[in-house]
Design a protein around this motif. Structure first.
Motif, mmCIF file in Angstrom:
data_model
loop_
_atom_site.group_PDB
_atom_site.id
_atom_site.type_symbol
_atom_site.label_atom_id
_atom_site.label_comp_id
_atom_site.label_asym_id
_atom_site.label_seq_id
_atom_site.Cartn_x
_atom_site.Cartn_y
_atom_site.Cartn_z
ATOM 1 N N HIS A 33 0.858 -1.199 0.000
ATOM 2 C CA HIS A 33 0.000 0.000 0.000
ATOM 3 C C HIS A 33 0.885 1.236 0.000
ATOM 4 C CE1 HIS A 33 0.836 1.025 4.251
ATOM 5 N NE2 HIS A 33 0.964 -0.291 4.397
ATOM 6 N N TRP A 34 0.252 2.398 -0.141
ATOM 7 C CA TRP A 34 1.019 3.644 -0.116
ATOM 8 C C TRP A 34 0.491 4.595 0.955
ATOM 9 C CZ3 TRP A 34 -1.760 2.244 -4.593
ATOM 10 C CH2 TRP A 34 -2.918 2.980 -4.883
ATOM 11 N N TRP A 35 -0.078 4.012 2.006
ATOM 12 C CA TRP A 35 -0.595 4.820 3.118
ATOM 13 C C TRP A 35 0.512 5.066 4.133
ATOM 14 C CZ3 TRP A 35 -5.385 1.192 3.194
ATOM 15 C CH2 TRP A 35 -6.310 1.636 2.247
ATOM 16 N N THR A 36 1.258 6.126 3.954
ATOM 17 C CA THR A 36 2.415 6.388 4.802
ATOM 18 C C THR A 36 2.340 7.699 5.574
ATOM 19 O OG1 THR A 36 3.578 7.375 2.899
ATOM 20 C CG2 THR A 36 3.958 5.034 3.340
ATOM 21 N N SER A 37 1.350 8.542 5.276
ATOM 22 C CA SER A 37 1.237 9.802 6.010
ATOM 23 C C SER A 37 0.598 9.536 7.374
ATOM 24 C CB SER A 37 0.394 10.806 5.219
ATOM 25 O OG SER A 37 -0.969 10.412 5.220
ATOM 26 N N GLY A 38 0.518 10.562 8.216
ATOM 27 C CA GLY A 38 0.008 10.403 9.571
ATOM 28 C C GLY A 38 -1.350 9.748 9.690
ATOM 29 N N ALA A 86 0.405 -10.746 -0.840
ATOM 30 C CA ALA A 86 -0.930 -11.344 -0.705
ATOM 31 C C ALA A 86 -2.007 -10.378 -1.171
ATOM 32 C CB ALA A 86 -1.175 -11.756 0.741
ATOM 33 N N ALA A 87 -1.785 -9.097 -0.909
ATOM 34 C CA ALA A 87 -2.765 -8.072 -1.283
ATOM 35 C C ALA A 87 -2.038 -6.810 -1.712
ATOM 36 C CB ALA A 87 -3.689 -7.767 -0.105
ATOM 37 N N ALA A 88 -2.586 -6.140 -2.686
ATOM 38 C CA ALA A 88 -1.977 -4.903 -3.174
ATOM 39 C C ALA A 88 -3.058 -3.864 -3.410
ATOM 40 C CB ALA A 88 -1.208 -5.153 -4.470
ATOM 41 N N GLN A 89 -2.751 -2.652 -3.039
ATOM 42 C CA GLN A 89 -3.689 -1.548 -3.209
ATOM 43 C C GLN A 89 -3.769 -1.185 -4.696
ATOM 44 O OE1 GLN A 89 -2.722 1.789 -0.715
ATOM 45 N NE2 GLN A 89 -4.445 3.024 -1.394
ATOM 46 N N LYS A 133 -16.629 -12.477 -10.878
ATOM 47 C CA LYS A 133 -16.042 -12.985 -9.630
ATOM 48 C C LYS A 133 -15.287 -11.876 -8.909
ATOM 49 C CE LYS A 133 -15.430 -17.679 -11.477
ATOM 50 N NZ LYS A 133 -16.496 -18.285 -10.656
ATOM 51 N N TYR A 134 -15.445 -11.833 -7.596
ATOM 52 C CA TYR A 134 -14.729 -10.839 -6.800
ATOM 53 C C TYR A 134 -13.238 -11.159 -6.773
ATOM 54 C CZ TYR A 134 -18.769 -8.416 -4.725
ATOM 55 O OH TYR A 134 -19.891 -7.650 -4.525
ATOM 56 N N VAL A 135 -12.427 -10.148 -7.071
ATOM 57 C CA VAL A 135 -10.972 -10.307 -6.989
ATOM 58 C C VAL A 135 -10.358 -9.223 -6.096
ATOM 59 C CG1 VAL A 135 -10.782 -11.398 -9.255
ATOM 60 C CG2 VAL A 135 -10.597 -8.900 -9.078
ATOM 61 N N ALA A 136 -11.194 -8.293 -5.634
ATOM 62 C CA ALA A 136 -10.713 -7.188 -4.811
ATOM 63 C C ALA A 136 -11.739 -6.834 -3.740
ATOM 64 C CB ALA A 136 -10.423 -5.965 -5.680
ATOM 65 N N ALA A 137 -11.254 -6.231 -2.675
ATOM 66 C CA ALA A 137 -12.116 -5.794 -1.568
ATOM 67 C C ALA A 137 -12.026 -4.275 -1.434
ATOM 68 C CB ALA A 137 -11.680 -6.461 -0.272
ATOM 69 N N PRO A 138 -13.160 -3.569 -1.494
ATOM 70 C CA PRO A 138 -13.147 -2.111 -1.362
ATOM 71 C C PRO A 138 -13.039 -1.683 0.091
ATOM 72 C CG PRO A 138 -15.396 -2.857 -1.610
ATOM 73 C CD PRO A 138 -14.525 -4.085 -1.713
ATOM 74 N N MET A 306 -6.412 -9.199 -4.387
ATOM 75 C CA MET A 306 -5.761 -10.340 -3.750
ATOM 76 C C MET A 306 -5.041 -11.194 -4.802
ATOM 77 S SD MET A 306 -6.668 -9.728 -0.663
ATOM 78 C CE MET A 306 -7.838 -8.536 0.038
ATOM 79 N N PHE A 307 -3.821 -11.569 -4.498
ATOM 80 C CA PHE A 307 -3.045 -12.421 -5.394
ATOM 81 C C PHE A 307 -2.997 -13.851 -4.858
ATOM 82 C CE2 PHE A 307 -1.781 -8.230 -6.682
ATOM 83 C CZ PHE A 307 -1.551 -8.353 -8.053
#
Length: 419
Positions: A33-38, A86-89, A133-138, A306-307
């Motif tokens: 993921h790229w969630w790195t701010s506060g 396992a998971a990527a944003q 088919k679901y391949v991602a989770a929002p 999800m991979f």
């Protein structure tokens, strides 16, 4: 994508290369993921806690860069080398592009067990699927067309939240006269693009925005309305400071928080920064739809693709991750920290502030009146290739004083033809 990832997967299988997860500890889930701010880091920490509570090991794979471009470059490298996380944003049309290449996991069983089709808006659910088919989770819904204003600075100059672009520039002049940087901005192309799409939405309206930046209609892109949008966009540049080039978005938000700048055009992830600094909506800062867009809503839905995991324990951890992402508990605590609103239509909004409540109200309303539009700047509207080409043209115009709006219009129209 420049190379067929499906071919890479086949090559790795022939070579007898196992997945990265299979070689990892049981029950480990690695998340890119790229969630790195506060505010973002605080949010993702909640997801980590939930997975650890189930006995799994969380392996954080954070790649800085608010727009996610850096993360996608790293992800491609990881997948090509045979060890995807396992998971990527990943979000928007890019979900289908990755799924088409192969190697993603089918999480439909998790979705059915947790009634995702019932609790998700159809427009969101459909983006999470590939061939049904679901391949991602929002994770959430961000409103992108926000302007954030320092309340003390606003009171100092005797201004009000601008309802249109004329009012925006009048307020900017008041801030400038008071020695306050009128517009906090970061010199990164996705930030330029965020401002650009807000201007197009405000100048042309939701219907024009859809024609120009979702359908990429050449007539709309070459129209007088687009030319006016470009002229308005470039005018904003004159109200930014010399330190803007290269500045991260959260540092621009910090300028507004500290009162060094008057306002910032940014999605509601900026609110997470205000909250992390102990600031409160209404008292310390003002949130308002960007000028001219009160009846429109550009959205950005964060999601995790999800991979495939060959290790059963890691696959179980991955399934638990997907389920946790859409749990009512996580949806509330995550979005309270992140500044966004829950993606679940049955979410309770009692604990949220007025900005989030307004966002939720407008989200539901614009879904009915046609004002709900995908953000092109944040990967929700068109293919990554087309979006990237247009983004480059927009930033080129923003940063080139000698370029005319007419020249920029021609470049953008040409970029929209990119496949």
């Amino acid at each position: 994508m420049s190379m067929k990832l499906s071919t890479v997967f086949k090559m790795l299988a022939v070579a007898g290369v196992t997945s990265f997860a299979a070689a990892s500890f049981a029950g480990e889930v690695e998340v890119l993921h790229w969630w790195t701010s506060g505010g973002e880091a605080k949010s993702v920490a909640e997801l980590k806690k939930m997975l650890q509570a189930k006995g799994h090991t969380w392996k954080d794979f954070a790649v800085a860069g608010g727009g996610g471009d850096n993360a996608m470059t790293v992800l491609k490298s990881r997948v090509v080398s045979g060890n995807p996380p396992a998971a990527a944003q990943i979000k928007g049309p890019a979900i289908q592009e990755w799924a088409a290449e192969g190697g993603v996991a089918d999480i439909t069983a998790v979705a059915k067990a947790n009634n995702w089709d019932k609790v998700l808006p159809p427009v969101v659910a459909n983006q999470m699927k590939y061939k049904g088919k679901y391949v991602a989770a929002p994770v959430n819904v961000h409103r992108v067309n926000w302007v954030w204003i320092n309340k003390a600075a606003l009171d100092k100059v005797g201004g009000k939240a601008p309802a249109n672009w004329d009012e925006f520039f009048k307020l900017a002049d008041k801030f400038k006269a008071a020695g306050i940087v009128p517009v906090a901005h970061g010199g990164q192309d996705w930030q330029d693009f965020t401002t650009f799409e807000a201007v197009v939405l405000g100048v042309g309206g939701a219907k024009f925005y859809n024609q120009a930046l979702v359908k990429l209609d050449q007539t709309a892109l070459k129209s007088p309305t687009m030319l006016k949008s470009l002229e308005t966009f470039k005018k904003i540049h004159s109200y930014t400071d010399k330190g803007a080039p290269g500045r991260d978005w959260n540092l621009a938000t910090a300028m507004v928080i500290q009162g060094k700048a008057g306002m910032q055009i940014m999605g509601d992830w900026a609110k997470g920064e205000f909250q992390a600094a102990g600031k409160k909506a209404g008292a310390d800062f003002v949130c308002a739809a960007t000028p001219g867009s009160a009846n429109a809503y550009t959205y950005n839905v964060d999601s995790f693709v999800m991979f495939q995991q060959k290790n059963p324990a890691n696959a179980k951890a991955q399934a638990d991750l997907a389920a946790a992402i859409l749990s009512p508990e996580f949806q509330q605590v995550f979005n309270l920290n992140k500044g966004s609103i829950p993606v679940r239509t049955d979410a309770k909004m009692d604990a949220f502030d007025d900005c989030a409540k307004q966002s939720n109200k407008d989200f539901l309303a614009t879904a009915k009146n046609g004002g709900l539009q995908p953000s092109i700047a944040h990967g929700m509207a068109v293919s990554p290739a087309a979006a990237g080409a247009i983004k480059d043209a927009v930033s080129n115009f923003w940063n080139t004083d000698s370029m005319t709006a007419q020249q920029a219009q021609q470049q953008i129209a040409q970029a929209a033809l990119t496949k």
